[in-house]
Scaffold this active site. Structure first.
Site, PDB file in Angstrom:
ATOM      1  N   SER A   1       0.836  -1.285   0.011  1.00  0.00           N
ATOM      2  CA  SER A   1       0.072  -0.184  -0.083  1.00  0.00           C
ATOM      3  C   SER A   1       0.962   1.219   0.096  1.00  0.00           C
ATOM      4  O   SER A   1       0.632   2.301  -0.970  1.00  0.00           O
ATOM      5  CB  SER A   1      -0.878   0.037   1.285  1.00  0.00           C
ATOM      6  OG  SER A   1      -1.773  -1.220   1.265  1.00  0.00           O
TER       7      SER A   1
ATOM      8  N   ARG B   1     -34.330 -26.013  -5.529  1.00  0.00           N
ATOM      9  CA  ARG B   1     -34.291 -26.694  -3.939  1.00  0.00           C
ATOM     10  C   ARG B   1     -35.635 -26.629  -3.301  1.00  0.00           C
ATOM     11  O   ARG B   1     -36.161 -25.239  -3.284  1.00  0.00           O
ATOM     12  CB  ARG B   1     -33.241 -25.936  -3.375  1.00  0.00           C
ATOM     13  CG  ARG B   1     -32.800 -26.693  -2.100  1.00  0.00           C
ATOM     14  CD  ARG B   1     -32.247 -27.979  -2.314  1.00  0.00           C
ATOM     15  NE  ARG B   1     -31.717 -28.402  -0.864  1.00  0.00           N
ATOM     16  CZ  ARG B   1     -31.318 -29.716  -0.615  1.00  0.00           C
ATOM     17  NH1 ARG B   1     -31.124 -30.513  -1.707  1.00  0.00           N
ATOM     18  NH2 ARG B   1     -30.638 -30.259   0.385  1.00  0.00           N
TER      19      ARG B   1
ATOM     20  N   GLU C   1      -4.525  -4.211  -6.747  1.00  0.00           N
ATOM     21  CA  GLU C   1      -4.838  -2.528  -7.228  1.00  0.00           C
ATOM     22  C   GLU C   1      -5.481  -1.760  -6.165  1.00  0.00           C
ATOM     23  O   GLU C   1      -6.143  -0.933  -6.285  1.00  0.00           O
ATOM     24  CB  GLU C   1      -6.143  -2.813  -8.260  1.00  0.00           C
ATOM     25  CG  GLU C   1      -5.565  -3.700  -9.555  1.00  0.00           C
ATOM     26  CD  GLU C   1      -4.490  -2.974 -10.250  1.00  0.00           C
ATOM     27  OE1 GLU C   1      -4.337  -1.805 -10.033  1.00  0.00           O
ATOM     28  OE2 GLU C   1      -3.656  -3.863 -10.657  1.00  0.00           O
TER      29      GLU C   1
ATOM     30  N   ASP D   1      -5.363  -1.975  -1.484  1.00  0.00           N
ATOM     31  CA  ASP D   1      -6.317  -2.481  -0.577  1.00  0.00           C
ATOM     32  C   ASP D   1      -7.575  -1.755  -0.259  1.00  0.00           C
ATOM     33  O   ASP D   1      -7.586  -0.355  -0.204  1.00  0.00           O
ATOM     34  CB  ASP D   1      -5.518  -2.523   1.078  1.00  0.00           C
ATOM     35  CG  ASP D   1      -6.361  -2.644   2.294  1.00  0.00           C
ATOM     36  OD1 ASP D   1      -6.350  -3.885   2.558  1.00  0.00           O
ATOM     37  OD2 ASP D   1      -6.906  -1.984   2.683  1.00  0.00           O
TER      38      ASP D   1
HETATM   39  C1  LIG Z   1      -3.909 -12.106  -6.190  1.00  0.00           C
HETATM   40  C2  LIG Z   1      -2.874 -10.696  -6.137  1.00  0.00           C
HETATM   41  C3  LIG Z   1      -2.235 -10.500  -7.249  1.00  0.00           C
HETATM   42  C4  LIG Z   1      -1.360  -9.035  -7.150  1.00  0.00           C
HETATM   43  N1  LIG Z   1      -0.640  -8.677  -8.302  1.00  0.00           N
HETATM   44  C5  LIG Z   1       0.095  -7.687  -8.242  1.00  0.00           C
HETATM   45  C6  LIG Z   1       0.912  -7.242  -9.337  1.00  0.00           C
HETATM   46  O1  LIG Z   1       0.538  -7.934 -10.679  1.00  0.00           O
HETATM   47  N2  LIG Z   1       1.684  -6.147  -9.313  1.00  0.00           N
HETATM   48  C7  LIG Z   1       1.932  -5.560  -7.968  1.00  0.00           C
HETATM   49  O2  LIG Z   1       2.941  -4.838  -7.975  1.00  0.00           O
HETATM   50  N3  LIG Z   1       1.212  -6.012  -6.867  1.00  0.00           N
HETATM   51  C8  LIG Z   1       0.406  -7.014  -7.068  1.00  0.00           C
HETATM   52  N4  LIG Z   1      -0.594  -7.398  -5.817  1.00  0.00           N
HETATM   53  C9  LIG Z   1       0.004  -6.905  -4.710  1.00  0.00           C
HETATM   54  C10 LIG Z   1      -1.152  -5.851  -4.113  1.00  0.00           C
HETATM   55  O3  LIG Z   1      -1.087  -4.792  -4.976  1.00  0.00           O
HETATM   56  C11 LIG Z   1      -0.890  -5.495  -2.554  1.00  0.00           C
HETATM   57  O4  LIG Z   1      -1.174  -6.604  -2.041  1.00  0.00           O
HETATM   58  C12 LIG Z   1      -1.961  -4.506  -2.242  1.00  0.00           C
HETATM   59  O5  LIG Z   1      -1.637  -3.398  -2.786  1.00  0.00           O
HETATM   60  C13 LIG Z   1      -2.169  -4.367  -0.886  1.00  0.00           C
HETATM   61  O6  LIG Z   1      -0.908  -4.058  -0.092  1.00  0.00           O
HETATM   62  P1  LIG Z   1      -0.167  -4.919   1.102  1.00  0.00           P
HETATM   63  O7  LIG Z   1      -0.191  -6.272   0.679  1.00  0.00           O
HETATM   64  O8  LIG Z   1       1.006  -4.195   1.436  1.00  0.00           O
HETATM   65  O9  LIG Z   1      -1.310  -4.798   1.935  1.00  0.00           O
HETATM   66  P2  LIG Z   1      -1.040  -3.810   3.403  1.00  0.00           P
HETATM   67  O10 LIG Z   1      -1.023  -2.257   3.076  1.00  0.00           O
HETATM   68  O11 LIG Z   1       0.422  -4.333   4.195  1.00  0.00           O
HETATM   69  O12 LIG Z   1      -2.401  -4.200   4.429  1.00  0.00           O
HETATM   70  C14 LIG Z   1      -2.356  -5.063   5.535  1.00  0.00           C
HETATM   71  C15 LIG Z   1      -3.556  -4.274   6.446  1.00  0.00           C
HETATM   72  O13 LIG Z   1      -3.170  -2.876   6.717  1.00  0.00           O
HETATM   73  C16 LIG Z   1      -4.165  -2.216   6.678  1.00  0.00           C
HETATM   74  N5  LIG Z   1      -3.442  -0.667   6.214  1.00  0.00           N
HETATM   75  C17 LIG Z   1      -2.395  -0.640   5.444  1.00  0.00           C
HETATM   76  N6  LIG Z   1      -2.131   0.805   5.262  1.00  0.00           N
HETATM   77  C18 LIG Z   1      -3.068   1.402   6.011  1.00  0.00           C
HETATM   78  C19 LIG Z   1      -3.432   2.618   6.394  1.00  0.00           C
HETATM   79  N7  LIG Z   1      -2.825   3.767   5.855  1.00  0.00           N
HETATM   80  N8  LIG Z   1      -4.520   2.898   7.320  1.00  0.00           N
HETATM   81  C20 LIG Z   1      -5.233   1.912   7.691  1.00  0.00           C
HETATM   82  N9  LIG Z   1      -5.011   0.694   7.214  1.00  0.00           N
HETATM   83  C21 LIG Z   1      -4.090   0.369   6.681  1.00  0.00           C
HETATM   84  C22 LIG Z   1      -5.112  -2.734   5.185  1.00  0.00           C
HETATM   85  O14 LIG Z   1      -6.155  -2.355   5.333  1.00  0.00           O
HETATM   86  C23 LIG Z   1      -4.770  -4.108   5.596  1.00  0.00           C
HETATM   87  O15 LIG Z   1      -5.981  -4.616   6.431  1.00  0.00           O
HETATM   88  C24 LIG Z   1      -1.181  -8.627  -5.928  1.00  0.00           C
HETATM   89  C25 LIG Z   1      -1.811  -9.141  -4.774  1.00  0.00           C
HETATM   90  C26 LIG Z   1      -2.576 -10.243  -4.726  1.00  0.00           C
HETATM   91  C27 LIG Z   1      -3.141 -10.840  -3.537  1.00  0.00           C
END
Ligand SMILES: Cc1cc2nc3c(=O)[nH]c(=O)nc-3n(C[C@H](O)[C@H](O)[C@H](O)COP(=O)(O)OP(=O)(O)OC[C@H]3O[C@@H](n4cnc5c(N)ncnc54)[C@H](O)[C@@H]3O)c2cc1C
Length: 678
Positions: A158, A324, A438, A440
């Protein structure tokens, strides 16, 4: 043999023209014809007669039947085959870009090709210069190179500004050195990266002359175009098995590390900022937000996909609920269809209405995205912040509601919904990451909240809000008005609904802004009030969806009974939200508890109205049985014999006595565990 339609009686009850509704659902007659043709092309797979593809258990063509039973390696190989097979179809049938997109959609299997066409190419288009487009797009369009979008790292997703990968400019060689300085800087998650992509758009910190200029995109070759081996300095692989059977495991989400990998200077995407030969960093007059334009593009597309995924689950649950029967047999007659239980209706029909609501807001968002991109070409960036906030918010709302809705549909199908052959477990598993990728969904709503707080703060300066926030221009009225609903049917008036949602959204935003103003440090205040801000953002987004549905109904929609059905669905969607978020409407003082009860009373009446049309409204999605991939959702409703048949196809049933009997069951039965080899 002519097959029996077990749902024929249901279909006879329809009070509208289903074929006309199919066109409304598709968006236009042309869109319907393209989708209909391509979905059948995939479902019927006509080329199979002359193409023989050797594969595990003889899986051929676009079959999905055994997907949830395949080990990962076989599953993945089969996806590679299907992708190549799809590409062959695209070439052989000379499909247009639109038709090719539809083909991939109906093949219904996440694959590297989605990242390549869905994010890699749009990222180049959005961030590349004219010369870069000329060089890279032809290669990418012909699939002579395959690309992915490598932004997220092990340590940061994120928080994009926290990314650690570096791109340091070396003026002596006119190159960037791409490097992963820490374990947490490893790229992690990009789809298509693990095993397939030859190239990636890598997001890295741009460093010139010892200065960090923040995150920028770079085109980096990862694998040899001859033998597919990783190039020197590159470590790349798959991140491992994901949630669910089949599902997203067809995709090679990857991990990637760089050890001082050199790329030419002209592989930095330079539309937003350039680095000159002597290492000077020059920002262009194009806004930095354009760096994330491809995410905006993908987010708006995800809204239409949300309606597609929800419509599948709803179609399965609606048809099965009509098949059903449980309880209530009288005088030896048939039992009650579960769709006739009010509780079933109150869970199912709002989801049916949501699928239509998301369809129409998706249609509008596509128009809005196109409008903004056309303005950008004329260097008009004025609507870009609204587009950012709106795509973020509507993506968040629709994907969360769809993931929850699919799970609800699974429960609506009782025990059989838990079987993979219902199609619902895999649909849920494959869909649910849309709440995370895309952006969270909570983080996205917080971005919307920032936009709303800015809008509220600018109201006093006389800046007139436009577009989706135009309603805030009526702030004085919206802060003090009261609902004039006097009886349940008054809630059917679009004006009554619209004002309720506008007043609620305005009051929640203003309340947040007032609370924020009490903090000396606004950022601290924002963190403290984040849960309330998220709710205010959601209220704003729900208003957009409701208002776009109402706007749709103001258009000329031909076809017998079509508009009436859509009016019912629109009211169900809005009043269901009003009922669910009753507290918001009460606390902000717009409605009384009596008016809230009227809304619920009207909702129940609407469920009765939609009931005879439910199966036909699900038919209007025009899903083939192949695309649904569900025994419970079969068009002909012939559920029980097919469920029974499918059970015997499970690998466990290949023999009566299971593998492992001699080693582990016999010793138990014969009380010989002490001597057994365990
Ligand atoms: C199936 C899949 C395909 C993907 N494909 C790609 C891809 O092609 N290319 C690519 O680059 N990435 C890809 N991703 C990554 C994806 O874009 C990230 O996982 C996503 O942006 C969320 O970031 P994170 O994993 O760091 O979550 P985190 O930000 O670590 O989230 C963890 C928790 O913290 C909370 N949180 C985080 N920041 C804050 C805030 N500021 N305030 C309050 N709460 C917060 C969130 O709500 C969540 O509950 C993919 C992910 C998945 C699951």
């Amino acid at each position: 043999m002519e097959s029996i339609d077990y749902l024929a009686e249901e279909r006879k009850k329809a009070e509208f023209n289903v074929d006309e509704m199919k066109i409304v659902w598709a968006g236009s007659r042309r869109a319907f014809e393209v989708s209909d043709y391509i979905s059948k092309l995939v479902a019927d797979d006509p080329d199979l007669s002359f193409i023989f593809i050797e594969c595990h258990r003889g899986i051929q063509g676009f079959s999905k039947e055994e997907r949830t039973m395949l080990p990962r390696k076989e599953l993945f190989k089969n996806t590679l085959r299907k992708s190549a097979y799809s590409w062959k179809h695209i070439i052989d049938h000379q499909l247009s870009e639109e038709e090719a997109e539809r083909l991939r959609y109906f093949v219904d299997e996440p694959a590297f090709i989605d990242s390549h066409l869905g994010v890699f190419i749009p990222a180049i288009k959005g961030q590349g210069t004219k010369e870069q487009l000329k060089k890279w797009l032809p290669l990418a369009y012909k699939m002579q190179i395959i690309g992915c979008y490598a932004q997220t790292e092990l340590g940061h997703g994120s928080n994009v500004q926290g990314l650690e990968t570096t791109a340091t400019f070396d003026p002596r060689t006119d190159e960037f050195v791409i490097h992963s300085p820490t374990l947490t800087s490893s790229k992690w998650w990009p789809g298509g990266l693990g095993k397939v992509s030859t190239h990636a758009i890598v997001y890295a910190r741009l460093i010139t002359d010892g200065k960090d200029h923040g995150i920028n995109g770079f085109i980096v070759q990862l694998r040899s175009l001859e033998d597919h081996k990783p190039l020197p300095g590159i470590t790349v692989g798959d991140i491992g098995t994901k949630f669910g059977n089949g599902a997203y495991n067809t995709m090679d989400n990857g991990v990637l590390r760089f050890d001082h990998v050199r790329i030419p200077r002209d592989q930095m995407l330079m539309r937003v900022a350039q680095v000159t030969k002597d290492g000077k960093y020059v920002q262009s007059d194009v806004p930095r937000q354009l760096l994330y334009e491809s995410m905006v593009y993908t987010r708006q597309a995800l809204v239409t996909y949300a309606s597609g995924a929800l419509s599948r689950a709803v179609c399965i649950a609606t048809r099965y609920s009509a098949v059903r029967r449980q309880f209530g047999s009288q005088n030896g007659g048939q039992e009650i269809q579960v769709i006739d239980y009010k509780t079933q209706q109150s869970r199912l029909f709002p989801l049916l209405a949501s699928a239509y609501a998301f369809r129409f807001v998706g249609e509008w968002l596509k128009w809005f995205y196109t409008d903004v991109t056309q303005r950008l070409q004329a260097n008009d960036f004025s609507t870009l912040p609204e587009l950012h906030a709106t795509t973020a918010g509507i993506k968040s709302l629709t994907t969360t509601a769809t993931a929850d809705g699919i799970e609800e549909c699974r429960k609506l199908c009782g025990g059989h919904g838990y079987l993979c052959s219902s199609g619902l477990p895999e649909l849920y598993a494959v869909y649910v990451p849309a709440c995370t990728f895309e952006g969270d969904n909570v983080v996205l709503l917080l971005q919307v909240a920032r936009f709303l707080m800015k809008t509220v703060s600018q109201l006093s300066s006389g800046k007139k809000p436009t577009g989706t926030i135009a309603y805030m221009g009526k702030i004085e009225h919206l802060m003090q008005c009261r609902s004039d609903v006097e009886q349940a049917k008054d809630w059917l008036k679009p004006s009554a609904i619209l004002e309720a949602f506008e007043a609620r959204a305005t009051r929640m935003s203003v309340a947040c802004a007032q609370s924020l103003s009490k903090f000396d440090n606004p950022e601290e205040g924002f963190q403290e009030l984040a849960p309330d801000l998220v709710e205010a953002a959601l209220a704003h987004c729900q208003l957009i969806v409701v208002s776009k549905f109402i706007e749709k109904l103001q258009q000329d929609i031909p076809g017998e009974g079509i508009k009436q059905q859509l009016e019912v669905l629109c009211c169900i969607y809005a009043l269901f939200l009003l009922h669910k978020h009753h507290g918001d409407f009460l606390v902000t003082g717009y409605i009384t508890s009596k008016q809230g009860l009227f809304a619920n009373e009207q909702l129940r009446a609407l469920y009765t109205q939609v009931r005879p049309n439910a199966v036909s409204l699900a038919d209007a999605f025009n899903h083939t049985d192949h695309f649904l991939g569900s025994i419970l959702g079969r068009y002909d409703g012939n559920v029980y014999p097919k469920l029974y048949e499918a059970a015997w196809k499970d690998p466990l049933n290949e023999s009566d006595v299971p593998d492992g009997f001699d080693e582990y069951i016999r010793p138990l039965l014969k009380q010989q565990l002490q001597t057994a080899r365990l």
